[in-house]
Enzyme design. Structure first.
Site, PDB file in Angstrom:
ATOM      1  CD  GLU A  23       3.213 -33.753   0.806  1.00 40.33           C
ATOM      2  OE1 GLU A  23       3.284 -34.744   0.082  1.00 40.33           O
ATOM      3  OE2 GLU A  23       2.101 -33.174   1.213  1.00 40.33           O
ATOM      4  CB  SER A  72      -1.524  -3.088  -7.209  1.00 39.76           C
ATOM      5  OG  SER A  72      -2.173  -3.497  -6.038  1.00 39.76           O
ATOM      6  CG  HIS A  79      -2.158  -0.752   0.880  1.00 37.89           C
ATOM      7  ND1 HIS A  79      -3.530  -0.557   1.431  1.00 37.89           N
ATOM      8  CD2 HIS A  79      -2.314  -2.069   0.199  1.00 37.89           C
ATOM      9  CE1 HIS A  79      -4.209  -1.680   1.015  1.00 37.89           C
ATOM     10  NE2 HIS A  79      -3.784  -2.575   0.270  1.00 37.89           N
ATOM     11  CE  LYS A 122     -10.145  -8.767 -12.931  1.00 33.63           C
ATOM     12  NZ  LYS A 122     -10.128  -7.891 -13.984  1.00 33.63           N
ATOM     13  CG  ASP A 123      -9.459  -9.825  -5.174  1.00 29.96           C
ATOM     14  OD1 ASP A 123      -9.007 -10.039  -6.416  1.00 29.96           O
ATOM     15  OD2 ASP A 123      -8.753  -9.198  -4.280  1.00 29.96           O
TER      16      ASP A 123
END
Lengths: 446, 175
Positions: free
Chosen positions: A284, A216, A212, A240-241
């Protein structure tokens, strides 16, 4: 639009702790580039998965017993007896894989769009710290069910530290709390496995704070210039998220309900036996590329150093990449090399799962008979027999891929940055968005 | 002190000294306070106390071996055949990755006692396998010979020999 509470109670709190104003600022005032694609959804997805892991983890800890005699059975107790225990455990186990899928995509997004470049170097570093903490947490979590893979995975990984000259053995014994992986090891791994996710939460807060501070990055890689370039986070990106989350949850559920053990290993349903090593040990899937690098080096210390180096080198990325253009959209050469790098990472993952002494490719045919290196002749003719004419061993393939991994980051990235001629950048985010809009084309045709 | 001149200069030096001394003492105190939190992770007294294991060799046929546990680690006790002993002794010691004559690894040649933990990353090697008819580690492909010496693969050292002694002809005490 600054935050001015009308409710007196909210105002009373706000005057003493401006937390509502902070959230209001993050949602309504924090300018977000208007052109973020779905590649920018993986950050918030990672946050959601972290919450899922913490909630399911706390629940599992209520039923699990961290003791070598009881751990395996307590996991089976969770699976068979505890109400919805199977769901909690499968969510947690598959959630770990989901976390890595989301974070790997998030990282490759950063690599493609140059999100690590100034002024976002610390943002990138904090992300790498989260990645390292995730790996430590996932590793210790995998030990807790105390199956064969738990035990031998723990043995092999802790033994990596024995490669350190002089103090290596002491460090390993200190990590174990004994002379082998045993009850003290299981106990401390449980303690730390519970702690580290909250450390991750702390670093995530710093990560978002750093985000922030400069805002972005976006697909064009150019900064916001004015109000034309940005929109508020809420409701545009919350919606959107949320849509991205819905799609992701379908993907997660497909594994959770239809293939919950697909990403696990059957040997981990055999209780740990300190006297018998499984024939084929694999970590893994999310550790496989690093495991492939470890095994590619025939020297113990060298392998360990190169494996840790594969992650350490990522910290230097902001300075290794010499290009002043962030987004690969405007970098014709880097754009292609990037996809080669992605393929190499996928190939390393594949190689990590292959046996150490096999061959990748093998051609059979007639070969000369040799005894002690001497070709055998009879009546002036070379004797032939059936054999391997050409073989490409797994080790060699892993070595080539490892070499390319480092070549990309240490050589190609700086060189391309210096010699590549980037395409012209748009004047602003708004201009770039409008240039691609069909509405504008129609308007200009009219 | 209200006057200017040398007195103040002196005072500044004294403060610097106090500052460094206080900081130094604080650092030492902090380190001393942290140490117990690090040391608690080392093997505890009860773990250290599990330091010996006795093995009865009666019943281990020639050419076979048993795996016992010492300090939580597997220990191989092998009754070697004449052929295995000969193979182990005939090796040119100087050419080995971790040169060690067979005689230094046994008390009695027919009994090979060693810790069954691969010196690469700690797996348990499998007996009577690999290119040297000794042990083979399935994890990363290390080959050990009939004396448990590393011959090929990523492991840097020979399989370790634990401290042990013969109590009588058919009993040993490891540790």
């Amino acid at each position: 639009m600054s935050f001015e509470p009308k409710n007196t109670a909210v105002k009373w709190v706000e005057d003493r702790l401006p937390i509502m104003g902070m959230l209001h600022h993050a949602l309504y005032e924090y300018p977000t580039p208007k052109n973020l694609s779905y590649w920018w959804t993986f950050g918030s997805l990672a946050g959601v998965v972290l919450v899922i892991q913490i909630v399911t983890g706390i629940v599992l800890a209520m039923h699990y017993t961290p003791h070598v005699d009881m751990a395996f059975n307590s996991v089976e107790h969770i699976m068979r007896d505890v109400n919805y225990g199977w769901l909690m455990r499968y969510m947690h186990a598959n959630g770990a894989s989901m976390f890595f899928i989301v974070v790997y995509l998030h990282m490759f997004r950063g690599l493609y769009y140059g999100s690590y470049k100034a002024p976002r170097e610390l943002l990138w570093w904090l992300g790498l710290v989260i990645f390292l903490l995730m790996m430590a947490t996932a590793f210790m979590g995998y030990v807790l069910p105390w199956g064969q893979m738990s035990f031998w995975g723990a043995t092999v990984i802790t033994n990596l530290f024995s490669a350190i000259p002089v103090v290596g053995e002491s460090i390993v014994s200190w990590l174990w709390g004994g002379f082998s992986v045993d009850n003290p090891t299981l106990n401390r791994f449980f303690s730390l496995h519970y702690l580290l996710p909250f450390v991750i939460v702390g670093v995530v807060i710093l990560h978002i704070w750093a985000l922030h501070t400069n805002g972005s990055n976006n697909p064009t890689g150019i900064e916001i210039k004015d109000g034309q370039d940005s929109i508020p986070f809420h409701p545009y990106y919350t919606v959107k998220d949320l849509f991205g989350l819905a799609i992701f949850l379908i993907f997660f559920s497909a594994f959770l309900f239809y293939a919950p053990n697909y990403m696990g290993h059957p040997d981990n349903y055999i209780p740990a036996d300190p006297l018998v090593t499984p024939v084929h040990i694999v970590p893994e899937w999310y550790f496989l590329p690093f495991y492939a690098i470890l095994r590619a080096v025939p020297d113990k210390l060298g392998g360990v150093l190169l494996m840790f180096g594969a992650i350490a080198v990522l910290f230097a990325l902001p300075w290794l990449d010499k290009s002043r253009v962030r987004s690969a959209r405007f970098r014709p050469i880097y754009k292609q090399v990037f996809w080669v790098f992605v393929l190499v990472c996928v190939a390393l993952t594949y190689m990590g799962a292959q046996s150490a002494d096999g061959n990748m490719v093998e051609f059979r045919g007639m070969v000369p008979v040799e005894i002690n290196g001497v070709v055998q002749m009879k009546d002036g003719v070379v004797l032939m027999e059936e054999g391997i004419t050409f073989a490409l061993s797994n080790v060699l393939v892993s070595q080539l891929l490892t070499a390319y991994y480092f070549l990309h980051l240490l050589v190609l990235l700086p060189m391309i940055g210096l010699f590549e001629r980037p395409r012209p950048l748009p004047a602003s985010i708004a201009e770039d968005v409008l240039a691609k809009s069909p509405a504008k084309e129609e308007a200009s045709n009219a | 002190m209200t006057t200017t001149t040398p007195g103040e200069e002196d005072g500044v030096k004294r403060r610097d000294f106090l500052y460094v001394a206080a900081g130094g003492l604080g650092a030492v105190g902090t380190a001393a306070a942290i140490w117990p939190f690090i040391s608690q992770m080392n093997p505890s007294a009860d773990v250290l106390a599990l330091s010996t294991t006795e093995v009865d060799l009666e019943g281990i046929e020639v050419g076979s071996e048993i795996t016992t546990v010492w300090q939580g680690k597997p220990v191989f006790v092998r009754h070697r055949t004449g052929e295995e002993i000969k193979k182990a002794e005939d090796v040119v010691v100087a050419e080995l990755p971790d040169p060690e004559p067979d005689a230094d690894r046994v008390i009695k040649p027919e009994w090979l006692v060693m810790i069954g933990v691969c010196t690469h990353l700690g797996c348990v090697p499998v007996k009577e396998q690999g290119e040297y008819d000794g042990w083979f580690c399935p994890c990363h492909g290390s080959h050990y010979d009939t004396s448990g010496r590393i011959r090929k693969g990523p492991a840097p050292l020979n399989l370790a020999i634990p401290p042990y002694e013969f109590l009588d002809d058919s009993n040993i005490k490891i540790g």
